[in-house]
Write an enzyme that holds these catalytic residues in place. Structure first.
Site, PDB file in Angstrom:
ATOM      1  N   GLN A 208      -1.574   2.383  -0.917  1.00  0.00           N
ATOM      2  CA  GLN A 208      -2.314   1.527  -2.379  1.00  0.00           C
ATOM      3  C   GLN A 208      -4.019   0.859  -1.570  1.00  0.00           C
ATOM      4  OE1 GLN A 208      -2.821   3.640  -4.602  1.00  0.00           O
ATOM      5  NE2 GLN A 208      -0.822   4.925  -4.285  1.00  0.00           N
TER       6      GLN A 208
ATOM      7  N   LYS B 116      -5.309   8.930  -0.391  1.00  0.00           N
ATOM      8  CA  LYS B 116      -5.408   8.835  -1.311  1.00  0.00           C
ATOM      9  C   LYS B 116      -6.810   7.496  -1.355  1.00  0.00           C
ATOM     10  CE  LYS B 116      -0.501   7.880  -1.820  1.00  0.00           C
ATOM     11  NZ  LYS B 116      -0.450   9.105  -3.538  1.00  0.00           N
TER      12      LYS B 116
ATOM     13  N   ASP C 228       2.456  -1.169   4.032  1.00  0.00           N
ATOM     14  CA  ASP C 228       2.493   0.179   3.425  1.00  0.00           C
ATOM     15  C   ASP C 228       0.662  -0.018   3.123  1.00  0.00           C
ATOM     16  OD1 ASP C 228       1.954   2.386   2.175  1.00  0.00           O
ATOM     17  OD2 ASP C 228       3.626   2.302   0.960  1.00  0.00           O
TER      18      ASP C 228
ATOM     19  N   CYS D   4       7.539   7.535  -8.124  1.00  0.00           N
ATOM     20  CA  CYS D   4       8.511   7.332  -6.509  1.00  0.00           C
ATOM     21  C   CYS D   4       9.161   5.923  -6.521  1.00  0.00           C
ATOM     22  CB  CYS D   4       7.564   7.857  -4.930  1.00  0.00           C
ATOM     23  SG  CYS D   4       7.518   9.512  -5.323  1.00  0.00           S
TER      24      CYS D   4
ATOM     25  N   HIS E 166       7.278   1.594  -3.018  1.00  0.00           N
ATOM     26  CA  HIS E 166       7.023   3.246  -2.541  1.00  0.00           C
ATOM     27  C   HIS E 166       9.216   3.636  -1.650  1.00  0.00           C
ATOM     28  CE1 HIS E 166       6.252   7.343  -2.500  1.00  0.00           C
ATOM     29  NE2 HIS E 166       5.572   7.712  -3.003  1.00  0.00           N
TER      30      HIS E 166
HETATM   31  C1  LIG Z   1       2.682   2.746  -2.007  1.00  0.00           C
HETATM   32  C2  LIG Z   1       2.678   4.221  -1.274  1.00  0.00           C
HETATM   33  N1  LIG Z   1       3.085   4.331   0.059  1.00  0.00           N
HETATM   34  C3  LIG Z   1       3.525   5.662   0.422  1.00  0.00           C
HETATM   35  C4  LIG Z   1       2.827   6.365  -0.404  1.00  0.00           C
HETATM   36  C5  LIG Z   1       3.362   7.917   0.605  1.00  0.00           C
HETATM   37  O1  LIG Z   1       1.865   8.482   0.720  1.00  0.00           O
HETATM   38  P1  LIG Z   1       1.073   9.755   1.760  1.00  0.00           P
HETATM   39  O2  LIG Z   1       1.195  10.221   0.783  1.00  0.00           O
HETATM   40  O3  LIG Z   1       0.314   9.617   2.422  1.00  0.00           O
HETATM   41  O4  LIG Z   1       2.721   9.998   2.672  1.00  0.00           O
HETATM   42  C6  LIG Z   1       2.475   6.662  -1.375  1.00  0.00           C
HETATM   43  C7  LIG Z   1       1.932   7.647  -2.704  1.00  0.00           C
HETATM   44  O5  LIG Z   1       1.972   7.817  -3.260  1.00  0.00           O
HETATM   45  C8  LIG Z   1       2.610   5.407  -1.837  1.00  0.00           C
HETATM   46  O6  LIG Z   1       1.563   5.278  -3.455  1.00  0.00           O
END
Ligand SMILES: Cc1ncc(COP(=O)(O)O)c(C=O)c1O
Length: 405
Positions: free
Chosen positions: A202, A225, A199, A363, A122
């Site tokens: 998800q 999420k 990260d 993204c 992302h």
């Molecule tokens: C894989 C991944 N990392 C990071 C993020 C960003 O998360 P946040 O909305 O908590 O900043 C997202 C959001 O879509 C995501 O899908």
């Protein structure tokens, strides 16, 4: 055995409509819906316990502090972290990653150092590292992936060297659904003396997470999420690594003592929580974690696995539909394209049917470029989705084909 109809009654939004049709909410990777239990935890805090934390000598403040710290301990157990002070409350996964990137920039990164990310990150696990590289002269290296959306671990082995300072990878891809072999990646990185940031934005809504078993040195999660409030997330960090990093932001709460000549910093986790945090958000996230626990991971995993398999089969059967992201290990994210039809048109027609999906690059522009598609339509499931909703999706996609066919 849980039953999905009962579970759905906990989520007020799901009983609603969109464009006059029953809402079919399939954009869970963007944000999840909230159960009554989370909404009530927020209401309870604001109606019965609201006070600032950690500084009041009066009872109300002590109750608020207790509730906030209880949430921290709860999330520690959820991630199986070794100590509650390894749980740092932040705004979301984006801020968790920025915290590590910013503090590494100020303390560790030097010219010619290398940060390894993967081809399926992302933007929030790419751009903070690009900024870090810009400021320090370090370089970004990228683990490639195959056409199915699986990382090339031989390429990772070749990338690791004495200049590597961090491997930063996503646990589950938000645009492809791939579940990455994080345990193996961490073992490879550790063998080369390199820490790993995962990260988990998800992953946390779909899989049980054990940061110690995974070997994650940092792990980022996002409250909104995983059925919790927006504006709250967690950075897990191993004690030694967090201790070793300088503070992220300066302000109240994060200090031991301040004079105009010198300031010393508070111990973990306060060192990284400057200012008044999102107290209600943390408590709401604690309630979300309780909710997941009460459903049980066995049920969640089995139900979502069924939904993903059912949806994959249903969409594959529609002529002109191609699934993007066909890794062997996948979470409940289903990206697809249709011959000659733009993803936004798919999203717009489905919306008329009350079906909420996401269309775009999610993204993850480098993923789109790697796979040669401008955008995808993405249905992403949560444990409250049903086979009937997948049927509605398939009917909607068939209608898209009729309209544009
Ligand atoms: C894989 C991944 N990392 C990071 C993020 C960003 O998360 P946040 O909305 O908590 O900043 C997202 C959001 O879509 C995501 O899908």
């Amino acid at each position: 055995m849980r039953d999905v109809a009962t579970v759905r009654r906990d989520f007020p939004v799901l009983a609603g409509t969109a464009n006059g049709k029953p809402l079919v909410y399939l954009d869970n990777a963007a944000t999840s819906q909230k159960p009554r239990q989370v909404i009530e935890a927020l209401t309870r805090f604001y109606t019965e316990e609201n006070a600032n934390i950690h500084r009041g000598v009066y009872e109300l403040s002590q109750r608020a502090t207790l509730a906030y710290e209880r949430a921290r301990a709860n999330i520690q157990r959820f991630l199986n972290a070794a100590d509650p002070h390894e749980i740092v409350f932040v705004r979301g996964a984006t801020e968790a990653i920025n915290l590590v990137a910013t503090t590494m920039t100020r303390s560790r990164l030097r010219r010619e150092d290398e940060i390894v990310v993967s081809a399926m990150e992302h933007h929030s696990n790419i751009v903070p590292w690009q900024i870090a590289c810009e400021l320090t002269g370090a370089r970004l290296r990228v683990i490639p992936m195959n056409d199915a959306g699986e990382l090339d671990l031989e390429a990772l082995a070749a990338l690791l060297n004495e200049r590597t300072r961090l491997v930063a990878v996503t646990h589950v891809s938000n645009s492809l659904g791939t579940i990455n072999p994080v345990r193996t990646i961490a073992r490879m990185a550790h063998d080369a003396g390199v820490p790993v940031l995962v990260d988990g934005a998800q992953a946390a809504p779909h899989l049980p997470i054990d940061v110690q078993d995974l070997g994650a040195d940092f792990y980022a999660i996002s409250g909104h999420k995983m059925f919790g409030p927006t504006g709250i997330g967690v950075l897990y960090g191993r004690t030694e690594l967090l201790d070793d990093l300088p503070p992220y932001q300066g302000g109240g709460e994060m200090i031991r003592s301040v004079t105009f000549e010198e300031t010393t910093y508070a111990p973990l986790p306060a060192k990284f929580e400057a200012g008044t945090p999102h107290i209600a958000g943390a408590i709401g996230l604690g309630a979300a974690v309780d909710y997941i626990r009460h459903l049980s991971w066995d049920w969640i995993e089995q139900h979502e696995h069924d939904l993903l398999a059912y949806a994959t089969e249903a969409l594959t059967a529609i002529p002109g539909v191609r699934i993007i992201g066909t890794a062997r290990e996948k979470a409940a994210v289903l990206s697809f394209v249709m011959d000659g039809i733009h993803a936004h048109d798919i999203g717009t027609i489905l919306d008329q049917e009350g079906i909420a999906i996401r269309a775009g690059h999610h993204c993850t522009q480098p993923v789109m470029e790697r796979l040669g598609v401008p955008a995808t339509a993405r249905a992403s499931f949560a444990f409250y989705n049903t086979r009937a909703e997948v049927d509605a999706l398939a009917q909607g996609v068939a209608k898209v084909r009729e309209v544009f066919g």
